[in-house]
Design a protein around this motif. Structure first.
Motif, PDB file in Angstrom:
ATOM      1  N   THR A 204       0.830  -1.204   0.000  1.00  0.00           N
ATOM      2  CA  THR A 204       0.000   0.000   0.000  1.00  0.00           C
ATOM      3  C   THR A 204       0.861   1.249   0.000  1.00  0.00           C
ATOM      4  OG1 THR A 204      -1.708   1.214   1.239  1.00  0.00           O
ATOM      5  CG2 THR A 204      -0.126  -0.047   2.517  1.00  0.00           C
ATOM      6  N   ASP A 205       0.281   2.340  -0.457  1.00  0.00           N
ATOM      7  CA  ASP A 205       0.935   3.648  -0.378  1.00  0.00           C
ATOM      8  C   ASP A 205       0.355   4.491   0.752  1.00  0.00           C
ATOM      9  OD1 ASP A 205       2.383   2.890  -2.582  1.00  0.00           O
ATOM     10  OD2 ASP A 205       1.172   4.032  -4.020  1.00  0.00           O
ATOM     11  N   VAL A 206      -0.494   3.866   1.564  1.00  0.00           N
ATOM     12  CA  VAL A 206      -1.146   4.568   2.685  1.00  0.00           C
ATOM     13  C   VAL A 206      -0.548   4.057   3.988  1.00  0.00           C
ATOM     14  CG1 VAL A 206      -3.331   5.142   3.796  1.00  0.00           C
ATOM     15  CG2 VAL A 206      -3.255   4.736   1.313  1.00  0.00           C
ATOM     16  N   PRO A 207       0.379   4.775   4.603  1.00  0.00           N
ATOM     17  CA  PRO A 207       1.052   4.275   5.800  1.00  0.00           C
ATOM     18  C   PRO A 207       0.112   4.003   6.970  1.00  0.00           C
ATOM     19  CG  PRO A 207       1.588   6.590   5.410  1.00  0.00           C
ATOM     20  CD  PRO A 207       0.886   6.105   4.192  1.00  0.00           C
ATOM     21  N   VAL A 208      -0.928   4.819   7.122  1.00  0.00           N
ATOM     22  CA  VAL A 208      -1.861   4.608   8.236  1.00  0.00           C
ATOM     23  C   VAL A 208      -2.531   3.239   8.113  1.00  0.00           C
ATOM     24  CG1 VAL A 208      -3.962   5.433   9.339  1.00  0.00           C
ATOM     25  CG2 VAL A 208      -2.260   7.067   8.565  1.00  0.00           C
ATOM     26  N   GLY A 209      -2.866   2.855   6.901  1.00  0.00           N
ATOM     27  CA  GLY A 209      -3.480   1.547   6.690  1.00  0.00           C
ATOM     28  C   GLY A 209      -2.538   0.421   7.051  1.00  0.00           C
ATOM     29  N   ALA A 210      -1.252   0.541   6.654  1.00  0.00           N
ATOM     30  CA  ALA A 210      -0.273  -0.490   6.984  1.00  0.00           C
ATOM     31  C   ALA A 210      -0.027  -0.555   8.489  1.00  0.00           C
ATOM     32  CB  ALA A 210       1.041  -0.199   6.252  1.00  0.00           C
ATOM     33  N   MET A 211       0.028   0.604   9.139  1.00  0.00           N
ATOM     34  CA  MET A 211       0.200   0.634  10.593  1.00  0.00           C
ATOM     35  C   MET A 211      -0.966  -0.052  11.285  1.00  0.00           C
ATOM     36  SD  MET A 211       1.346   4.613  11.095  1.00  0.00           S
ATOM     37  CE  MET A 211       2.664   5.352  10.143  1.00  0.00           C
ATOM     38  N   ALA A 212      -2.187   0.309  10.891  1.00  0.00           N
ATOM     39  CA  ALA A 212      -3.378  -0.248  11.527  1.00  0.00           C
ATOM     40  C   ALA A 212      -3.456  -1.759  11.327  1.00  0.00           C
ATOM     41  CB  ALA A 212      -4.631   0.427  10.965  1.00  0.00           C
ATOM     42  N   ALA A 213      -3.157  -2.213  10.108  1.00  0.00           N
ATOM     43  CA  ALA A 213      -3.217  -3.647   9.830  1.00  0.00           C
ATOM     44  C   ALA A 213      -2.205  -4.412  10.673  1.00  0.00           C
ATOM     45  CB  ALA A 213      -2.975  -3.898   8.342  1.00  0.00           C
ATOM     46  N   THR A 214      -1.004  -3.869  10.826  1.00  0.00           N
ATOM     47  CA  THR A 214       0.029  -4.528  11.631  1.00  0.00           C
ATOM     48  C   THR A 214      -0.384  -4.620  13.093  1.00  0.00           C
ATOM     49  OG1 THR A 214       1.718  -3.624  10.141  1.00  0.00           O
ATOM     50  CG2 THR A 214       2.468  -4.480  12.251  1.00  0.00           C
ATOM     51  N   ILE A 215      -0.923  -3.544  13.622  1.00  0.00           N
ATOM     52  CA  ILE A 215      -1.358  -3.531  15.027  1.00  0.00           C
ATOM     53  C   ILE A 215      -2.529  -4.483  15.245  1.00  0.00           C
ATOM     54  CG2 ILE A 215      -2.345  -2.078  16.845  1.00  0.00           C
ATOM     55  CD1 ILE A 215      -0.812   0.287  15.461  1.00  0.00           C
ATOM     56  N   VAL A 216      -3.472  -4.491  14.306  1.00  0.00           N
ATOM     57  CA  VAL A 216      -4.628  -5.392  14.419  1.00  0.00           C
ATOM     58  C   VAL A 216      -4.168  -6.849  14.406  1.00  0.00           C
ATOM     59  CG1 VAL A 216      -6.657  -6.257  13.194  1.00  0.00           C
ATOM     60  CG2 VAL A 216      -6.330  -3.794  13.493  1.00  0.00           C
ATOM     61  N   LEU A 217      -3.216  -7.188  13.544  1.00  0.00           N
ATOM     62  CA  LEU A 217      -2.709  -8.559  13.506  1.00  0.00           C
ATOM     63  C   LEU A 217      -2.041  -8.949  14.827  1.00  0.00           C
ATOM     64  CD1 LEU A 217      -1.233  -8.903   9.899  1.00  0.00           C
ATOM     65  CD2 LEU A 217      -3.256 -10.028  10.846  1.00  0.00           C
ATOM     66  N   ALA A 218      -1.354  -7.996  15.465  1.00  0.00           N
ATOM     67  CA  ALA A 218      -0.749  -8.280  16.766  1.00  0.00           C
ATOM     68  C   ALA A 218      -1.811  -8.604  17.803  1.00  0.00           C
ATOM     69  CB  ALA A 218       0.086  -7.081  17.221  1.00  0.00           C
ATOM     70  N   VAL A 219      -2.910  -7.872  17.773  1.00  0.00           N
ATOM     71  CA  VAL A 219      -4.011  -8.129  18.712  1.00  0.00           C
ATOM     72  C   VAL A 219      -4.693  -9.455  18.397  1.00  0.00           C
ATOM     73  CG1 VAL A 219      -6.242  -7.294  19.537  1.00  0.00           C
ATOM     74  CG2 VAL A 219      -4.383  -5.663  19.121  1.00  0.00           C
TER      75      VAL A 219
END
Length: 287
Positions: A204-219
């Motif tokens: 993705t070119d949207v960093p907020v989306g990549a950040m959110a997806a990574t954090i959600v996967l951790a949870v």
């Protein structure tokens, strides 16, 4: 302007380019106000724990609250360990997810990715440098929690020999070494999550989306790890060994859990790194 994989493979890589690129990456990362804000927030966790225990008018009952919280008032050396236990499930993955998710997507969003690729570094070298930056933050974040906890413990509580889970007592110096080993264990635990964030960031070119997806996967990984119905899946979850450092608090120390954790994280790094390179090497960079 579109840069294909072939377009960036031509320049000859000069010796030392990778190290200069890494130095630049670390300089940019640790000059950002966001990075320092996250590190200060992490440092505030052990300080808050220590102050809360110090101001409390009653003793914490054994087994209540985070691990080792009942021992903090007796020995300030437990503040760092307790803070690390508190930060592992949410705060550390949250900050690591922000940094890892921003690795490639952040450059694309700012329009600087294509200029990085025009430099004679190569895509695989750029991925390695970006991941090294995320690893550096994992180490810095864990060290910040441990150092702030140690400082708060020394200032607010008495310091003395530590009684381990095995019942043995060790000196202050050895207990500091054990605390450093626990911090190293947790830093290693976050390497798999960093690799996942890097992989997502290439999509993705949207960093907020990549950040959110990574954090959600951790949870999600931690939630799945607590479901007994999915016990067969637990050993494969990257968060499975996050709190498995109890063997470092026994005498003699057993390194089995450390090795299992390192092997699991290495597997995630290898798989996610290979997938990230496969995706990134074929990606047309438009910004």
């Amino acid at each position: 302007m579109t840069l294909s994989a072939d377009a960036v493979s031509g320049p000859t890589v000069r010796p030392g380019v990778g190290w200069r690129l890494l130095g630049s990456e670390l300089a940019v990362l640790f000059r950002r106000l966001r990075t320092w804000a996250m590190l200060l927030a992490l440092a505030g966790v052990p300080i808050l724990i220590a102050v809360a225990v110090k101001l409390s008018s009653r003793q914490v009952p054994p087994g209540r609250g985070p691990l080792f919280l009942d021992r903090v008032s007796q020995n300030g050396l437990f503040v760092a360990v307790t803070a690390l236990v508190v930060c592992v499930p949410l705060f550390l993955p949250l900050t690591v997810g922000v940094v890892a998710g921003d690795t490639i997507a952040g450059e694309a969003n700012l329009g600087t990715l294509r200029y990085l690729l025009l430099a004679p570094a190569g895509r695989i070298r750029l991925l390695l440098v970006k991941y090294a930056g995320a690893v550096a933050f994992c180490i810095a974040a864990t060290a910040t929690v441990a150092a702030a906890g140690a400082l708060a413990g020394v200032v607010l509580f008495p310091i003395g020999p530590v009684t381990l889970l095995s019942g043995d007592t060790i000196s202050v110096g050895e207990s500091v070494v054990r605390s450093l080993l626990i911090a190293a264990y947790i830093a290693v635990s976050l390497l798999g999550l960093s690799a996942i964030g890097l992989l997502i960031s290439t999509f993705t070119d949207v960093p907020v989306g990549a950040m959110a997806a990574t954090i959600v996967l951790a949870v999600v990984s931690q939630v799945l790890d607590n479901l007994p119905q999915l016990e067969w899946l637990h050993p494969w979850l990257f968060s499975h060994h996050w709190l498995g450092f109890a063997d470092l608090l026994r005498q003699p120390m057993a390194w089995g859990s450390f090795a299992d954790n390192a092997l699991l994280q290495a597997g995630y790094v290898a798989v996610c790194g290979a997938l990230a390179y496969a995706k990134f090497s074929a990606k047309d960079v438009l910004s």
